[in-house]
Write a protein that holds these residues in place. Sequence first.
Motif, short mmCIF file in Angstrom:
data_model
loop_
_atom_site.label_atom_id
_atom_site.label_comp_id
_atom_site.label_asym_id
_atom_site.label_seq_id
_atom_site.Cartn_x
_atom_site.Cartn_y
_atom_site.Cartn_z
N GLU A 112 9.06 -2.07 5.58
CA GLU A 112 8.05 -1.19 4.99
C GLU A 112 6.65 -1.54 5.49
O GLU A 112 5.80 -0.66 5.69
CB GLU A 112 8.09 -1.29 3.46
CG GLU A 112 9.37 -0.78 2.82
CD GLU A 112 10.55 -1.72 3.02
OE1 GLU A 112 10.31 -2.93 3.32
OE2 GLU A 112 11.69 -1.25 2.91
N GLU A 113 6.39 -2.83 5.70
CA GLU A 113 5.10 -3.26 6.22
C GLU A 113 4.90 -2.77 7.65
O GLU A 113 3.80 -2.36 8.04
CB GLU A 113 4.99 -4.78 6.16
CG GLU A 113 3.65 -5.33 6.63
CD GLU A 113 3.57 -6.84 6.53
OE1 GLU A 113 2.71 -7.41 7.23
OE2 GLU A 113 4.34 -7.45 5.76
N ASN B 77 13.36 6.69 11.37
CA ASN B 77 12.19 6.99 10.55
C ASN B 77 11.16 7.82 11.31
O ASN B 77 9.97 7.79 10.99
CB ASN B 77 11.57 5.68 10.06
CG ASN B 77 12.34 5.05 8.92
OD1 ASN B 77 12.05 5.30 7.76
ND2 ASN B 77 13.33 4.24 9.26
N GLU C 21 1.95 3.76 10.89
CA GLU C 21 1.83 5.06 10.21
C GLU C 21 1.25 6.13 11.13
O GLU C 21 1.70 7.28 11.13
CB GLU C 21 0.95 4.90 8.97
CG GLU C 21 0.80 6.17 8.16
CD GLU C 21 -0.03 5.97 6.91
OE1 GLU C 21 -0.15 6.92 6.11
OE2 GLU C 21 -0.56 4.85 6.72
N GLU D 80 4.03 0.86 7.68
CA GLU D 80 2.63 1.04 7.28
C GLU D 80 1.70 0.81 8.47
O GLU D 80 0.75 1.56 8.69
CB GLU D 80 2.29 0.09 6.13
CG GLU D 80 0.89 0.28 5.58
CD GLU D 80 0.62 -0.62 4.39
OE1 GLU D 80 -0.56 -0.78 4.04
OE2 GLU D 80 1.58 -1.16 3.81
#
Length: 216
Positions: free
Chosen positions: A10-11, A52, A17, A14
Amino acid sequence: MIISEKKPFEELLECLEDSKKVVITGCSLCATTCKVGGEEEVLKMKAKLEENGKKVLGYKILDPACNFLKTKRDLKSLRSELKETDAVLSLSCGDGTQTVAKLVDIPVYPGNNTMFIGEVERIGKYSEACRACGNCQLGWTGGICPITKCAKGLLNGPCGGAKDGKCEVNPENDCAWILIYNRLKELGQLDNLEKLREPRDYQVNSHPGKINLRNK
């Protein structure tokens, strides 16, 4: 060996992004051994990023990532991809990541957290062994590092807070100075403990450190 572990995915998302196109670099040495930056891990990361919505333009296992001239040469095979990509994701230690960052003019993001210089007890199990203090003490401590093994980095014996042979700071760890005493006793070198040692000289470990053998 430099021990690293994976950052939470998840980091990474981010950090990436605003990056649609990504290049991944790994490292053939420490990161490969730690199972965080070899070809297997790079390919898994590639698939996960693509799941993703990221487009992975290419990847390279640097040999090793921390060697500036070698990495500069290795990255030439990704010249076209690096011109098109938005970012590089580096699956190496912090040193390798900084090396890549010096060589490209796009953002480079770390995929791993660099933990410590340590021993590989077995694959997946590592223990800190050295803090690179700049003034190695192992010659008189029976090969047991008081800077690393002692939570307080003491150079003239234990603090007095150990209980049942365990450190008062972290009871899961053995008291370094009890380990040192027992080892010196086995070696017949207990007289090493009779000499008063100077306080640790932090000047020999000022940051950032540099060594130029050409000037010596």
